[in-house]
Design a protein around this motif. Structure first.
Motif, short mmCIF file in Angstrom:
data_model
loop_
_atom_site.label_atom_id
_atom_site.label_comp_id
_atom_site.label_asym_id
_atom_site.label_seq_id
_atom_site.Cartn_x
_atom_site.Cartn_y
_atom_site.Cartn_z
N GLN A 23 0.62 -1.12 -0.07
CA GLN A 23 -0.03 -0.04 0.08
C GLN A 23 0.79 1.07 -0.11
OE1 GLN A 23 -2.82 -0.63 3.17
NE2 GLN A 23 -4.13 1.15 2.49
N LEU A 24 1.78 1.18 0.73
CA LEU A 24 2.58 2.43 0.89
C LEU A 24 3.54 2.57 -0.17
CD1 LEU A 24 3.88 4.67 2.70
CD2 LEU A 24 5.42 3.15 3.38
N GLN A 68 2.74 1.67 -3.23
CA GLN A 68 1.73 1.76 -4.27
C GLN A 68 1.92 0.75 -5.31
OE1 GLN A 68 -0.31 4.40 -3.97
NE2 GLN A 68 0.87 6.56 -4.35
N VAL A 69 2.01 -0.45 -4.89
CA VAL A 69 2.50 -1.70 -5.82
C VAL A 69 1.33 -2.76 -5.41
CG1 VAL A 69 4.78 -1.11 -6.60
CG2 VAL A 69 4.34 -2.60 -4.44
N SER A 70 1.63 -3.68 -6.11
CA SER A 70 0.84 -4.96 -5.84
C SER A 70 1.51 -5.58 -4.64
CB SER A 70 0.43 -5.75 -6.92
OG SER A 70 1.34 -6.34 -7.08
N THR A 99 10.72 -0.78 -9.23
CA THR A 99 9.86 -1.26 -8.24
C THR A 99 10.59 -1.62 -7.03
OG1 THR A 99 8.81 -2.13 -10.17
CG2 THR A 99 7.91 -2.78 -8.28
N LYS A 107 11.32 1.05 -4.68
CA LYS A 107 10.20 1.66 -4.00
C LYS A 107 9.86 0.76 -2.70
CE LYS A 107 7.23 2.30 -7.33
NZ LYS A 107 5.98 2.28 -8.00
N ALA A 142 9.66 1.46 1.39
CA ALA A 142 8.42 1.18 2.29
C ALA A 142 8.67 0.70 3.30
CB ALA A 142 7.51 0.92 1.19
#
Lengths: 335, 335
Positions: A14-15, A17-19, A37, A40, A44
């Motif tokens: 969630q934080l 912003q990925v699956s 990815t 990120k 997080a």
DNA sequence: CTGAAAGCGCTTACAG
DNA sequence: CTGAAAGCGCTTACAG
């Protein structure tokens, strides 16, 4: 009770912003994730203090990365040494040890019960040190696909691996050393009567003795325990016509024998009686004993065990391994 | 790899013609199930050879029933003894031990890493034997609700329980025994300098010495290792003006000291020098040493540890326990 | 006392 | 390379 905060994978997703898949992949070595990815996700995760939940992972992958280790008792220093090495070797492979201490004088059924217990934790493998399981359970493990390796025991069970020393050769070496030292009245102090180590060591001893035209002068059982060995020494050396040399089935007992010989029976070692042990535990080297002994290659045995385990985990159809490590004589002052 | 057959709860439910809830309940002690239902379930389970999956259970209940145990090294026989007792006590409560051997000479950061590793297995508690963690991690554990107990170490960390012996009193007893034996030139062989056991034992020794109008005659560090102690003995007793008594911070080192004193330096114990240790490991009682020592109540310490653990698991708000067990002098021949 | 349903935290084909 | 969705084997409120 108070599982206060536990960061989960989806919170990270969630934080970031990925699956959740993306997060899972960045924590799976060798999975395909785009560098951006991954970055990120890592940020997080770091921010949240995320740690993958090994239990959840185990539930889906069916691989716990834990190995159940059962050992009967730790008085004999050989086993702490082995456990230490084994644990470290396994850790290097990303595995952990679920330790199980069996009471020692248990029946096979008891051990079986305990094993079922550890099996519930979905262990990836089982190593039994100085302990044996029933053939029923051995089959159970095989059916469940969990490899078991008998450490320092060999029992012809279907699908069960075994790693041991060449105990017969060791027994022969002991006989040889005693004979060379001029002993003619050679005694043997046995371990637990049905342990394969015990049986093989005695076998080697006797075989070599016979070749030299000798036969066993006396024998007593010490059950692989300190007290048992003391008693054995008393009965063997208490009389007038005593042995001039003794092979003790393991060092733990040999130290006890030396203690009794010297402090109770006032005998000198090696002048009055030569003694030789088996294992080469750290204490054997201590000056108070300087025990001559047959060394088991603990490191080699552990490495072999880990290798068999790792192979079995990755390929189900591994044929059964019976690994026998060579032993060697360590000369010190007791002979 | 080859998870061949694994009977699940729902298969049992199906065979028994009941809901999965019913099956789950019959395997949950104290849950309400009608006797008839339970019977049906048991039969089906037996028929299928069903065993609850502890991993799945852990995932939902958040209780793994496993306790992580970290120990630094097993050469010192005190720890194998403790681990054996601890493991058995825990087993009696339905818990298991996930064993972790740290390399010994690690920094706090390394230990932290390893701990994070075991934490991923959702352990219900942590016991650190002769090992310490960083305050950062201690907070982490507290936040995660996993109780940690320091065994044989005390460090004032928030939320961390500790079980130890009264080392100061032990140090005093050692001093007392040495003084009573007529020693006036008393030396001390220290353990790892920053270990709380080491610090407290030395503290007690010195305090009692001062009360008797004496001061420490000499001091060397043995790092709690066999070799370290041998070296310490050499430097302390190699010269002309040597101590007439020595308190060694633990038995493992004391045995080493006795060995070097006798076999290398040709000194008699206790005629030339009195020696006293700490722990009362099994070997201290062996006739070759007959070491006089301060006994730690291993059983009592283990019981206290298990008690604290069990309480913490069941009530999150347990206040921090600092348990200090009494020690006692065991007189043998080395003094 | 019992069952249907949601959920524990992850992974993994399957499409895209 | 990425995401939606199903599933791993259990437990547990919630209704009944």
């Amino acid at each position: 009770m108070s599982q206060i905060k536990t960061v989960t994978l989806s919170e990270v997703a969630q934080l970031a912003q990925v699956s959740t898949s993306a997060v899972s992949r960045t924590f799976t070595p060798g999975a395909s994730v785009a560098p951006a990815t991954r970055e990120k996700v890592m940020q997080a995760a770091r921010k949240l203090g995320y740690r993958p939940n090994a239990i959840a992972r185990t539930l889906t992958t069916k691989r716990s990365r834990i190995i159940g280790v059962v050992v009967s008792y730790l008085q004999n220093q050989f086993y702490p040494v082995v456990i230490e090495k084994l644990s470290q070797a396994l850790q290097r492979h990303g595995y952990h040890v679920l330790l199980f201490i069996s009471d020692g004088h248990e029946t096979g059924a008891d051990v079986d019960d305990q094993l079922m217990d550890v099996m519930q934790y979905q262990v990836d493998g089982l190593v039994l040190a100085s302990v044996t399981l029933s053939s029923a359970l051995a089959q159970g493990c095989q059916a469940a696909g969990v490899p078991v390796v008998l450490f320092n025991r060999v029992v012809p069970l279907e699908g069960v691996h075994a790693v041991a020393s060449d105990n017969v050769a060791g027994g022969r070496m002991a006989a040889q050393a005693l004979i060379e030292a001029g002993c003619r009245k050679i005694a043997y102090i046995a371990g637990l009567e049905d342990a394969s180590t015990q049986i093989e060591r005695e076998q080697g001893l006797i075989a070599r003795l016979q070749e030299a035209g000798l036969s066993l002068f006396a024998r007593a059982s010490g059950d692989y325990s300190y007290q048992g060995a003391c008693n054995a020494a008393r009965t063997l050396f208490g009389g007038k016509n005593r042995p001039d040399g003794v092979f003790v089935a393991n060092d733990h007992m040999a130290l006890a024998v030396m203690d009794t010989l010297r402090s109770e029976l006032n005998l000198r070692i090696p002048e009055d009686v030569a003694v030789i042990g088996f294992d080469n535990v750290p204490q054997s080297a201590w000056p108070a004993y300087a025990l001559t002994t047959i060394e088991q290659d603990a490191t080699g045995m552990v490495d072999a065990t880990v290798e068999v385990l790792m192979k079995s985990v990755n390929q189900s159809d591994l044929s059964v391994c019976r690994i026998v490590k060579p032993v060697r004589l360590i000369r010190r002052g007791s002979i």
